[in-house]
Enzyme design. Structure first.
Site, PDB file in Angstrom:
ATOM      1  N   GLN A  16       0.750  -1.315  -0.045  1.00 41.10           N
ATOM      2  CA  GLN A  16       0.095  -0.053   0.104  1.00 41.10           C
ATOM      3  C   GLN A  16       0.813   1.454  -0.057  1.00 41.10           C
ATOM      4  O   GLN A  16       0.688   2.049  -1.033  1.00 41.10           O
ATOM      5  CB  GLN A  16      -1.079   0.000   1.455  1.00 41.10           C
ATOM      6  CG  GLN A  16      -2.143   1.071   1.051  1.00 41.10           C
ATOM      7  CD  GLN A  16      -3.118   0.936   2.129  1.00 41.10           C
ATOM      8  OE1 GLN A  16      -3.260  -0.071   2.755  1.00 41.10           O
ATOM      9  NE2 GLN A  16      -4.102   1.874   2.126  1.00 41.10           N
ATOM     10  N   ASP A  17       1.749   1.395   0.829  1.00 40.56           N
ATOM     11  CA  ASP A  17       2.384   2.549   1.182  1.00 40.56           C
ATOM     12  C   ASP A  17       3.855   2.137   1.406  1.00 40.56           C
ATOM     13  O   ASP A  17       4.077   1.200   2.059  1.00 40.56           O
ATOM     14  CB  ASP A  17       2.030   3.227   2.447  1.00 40.56           C
ATOM     15  CG  ASP A  17       1.408   4.769   2.263  1.00 40.56           C
ATOM     16  OD1 ASP A  17       1.477   5.055   1.148  1.00 40.56           O
ATOM     17  OD2 ASP A  17       1.474   5.491   3.260  1.00 40.56           O
ATOM     18  N   PRO A  18       4.989   2.996   1.016  1.00 34.20           N
ATOM     19  CA  PRO A  18       6.410   2.838   1.583  1.00 34.20           C
ATOM     20  C   PRO A  18       6.391   3.031   3.002  1.00 34.20           C
ATOM     21  O   PRO A  18       5.750   3.719   3.852  1.00 34.20           O
ATOM     22  CB  PRO A  18       7.226   3.892   0.872  1.00 34.20           C
ATOM     23  CG  PRO A  18       6.464   4.418  -0.011  1.00 34.20           C
ATOM     24  CD  PRO A  18       4.919   4.210   0.317  1.00 34.20           C
TER      25      PRO A  18
ATOM     26  N   GLY B 108       0.675   7.412   4.730  1.00 30.26           N
ATOM     27  CA  GLY B 108      -0.459   7.706   3.732  1.00 30.26           C
ATOM     28  C   GLY B 108      -0.362   9.341   3.303  1.00 30.26           C
ATOM     29  O   GLY B 108      -1.655   9.693   2.617  1.00 30.26           O
TER      30      GLY B 108
END
Length: 221
Positions: A64-66, A134
């Site tokens: 989803q996100d780093p 996010g």
């Protein structure tokens, strides 16, 4: 921003790079990187597309996100740089591999070794502001990475897509399951894994069994 990306991927994505939303996204990202500490380093934002060619890609893992902590993210989902402590989700990934394939937990959480074998380790959002999970969502990255998934689905065959958690499972609609294998489970994060939604999914052995059935080399997880 000097980014690394394999020429075969560049050829596939050039049309996307020229679209207005993507130009706006890159302008935003350049501003973010100049004004704030962001991850991964600028030259690693597209690292997922630099280790294996488009033609050699045979597995897609969607994150989803780093990671947003100092020195963690290296442009590959779930992966950290050599010498960095394993985040909880990565620990649970390695625990599942250990039980599924009887492989010891490795000394490094750097997943470049998977990427070099044709595993596309793709985050839905390719950058993040330090310590702000996010923070770069809904700026255009998701449009781009959805298109990456579509291109792989439409122009390749017999790719294994590993979709872990509710967010990743929503991408099922982008994938043609008549010519690819889609494996879904809960997310490897402790919140999900400790409630029984991750361990025992055997995704790593299932992936290799499928690849071998298609005449492909299995992944050395």
């Amino acid at each position: 921003m000097n980014v690394r990306i394999d020429q075969s991927w560049k050829n596939k994505l050039d049309n996307e790079f020229e679209k207005e939303y993507f130009e706006n996204l890159i302008t935003y990202i350049k501003d973010e990187y100049s004004e704030h500490k962001c991850f991964p380093p600028g030259n690693e934002i597209f690292a997922a597309f630099d280790y294996s060619s488009f033609e050699d890609t045979k597995v897609v893992i969607l994150g989803q996100d780093p990671y947003h902590g100092i020195g963690q993210a290296n442009g590959l989902c779930f992966s950290v740089k050599d010498g960095v402590a394993f985040p909880p989700s990565l620990i649970n990934i390695f625990k599942e591999i250990e039980s599924d394939l009887n492989k010891p937990i490795p000394s490094t959480g750097n997943l470049e070794r998977w990427a070099n074998q044709g595993v596309l380790l793709l985050n839905a959002t390719l950058s993040v502001r330090a310590h702000q999970a996010g923070s770069h969502q809904n700026k255009g990255w998701e449009t781009f990475t959805d298109q990456v998934i579509r291109i792989v689905s439409e122009t390749k065959e017999n790719v294994v897509f590993l979709l872990w958690g509710g967010y990743a499972k929503k991408k099922t609609k982008l994938i043609d399951n008549s010519k690819h294998l889609i494996l879904t489970s809960g997310h490897p994060s402790p919140l999900s894994a400790n409630r029984g939604y991750w361990f025992g999914n055997k995704h790593f052995s299932k992936t290799n069994e499928y690849l071998k059935s298609q005449g492909e080399q299995p992944i050395e997880w």
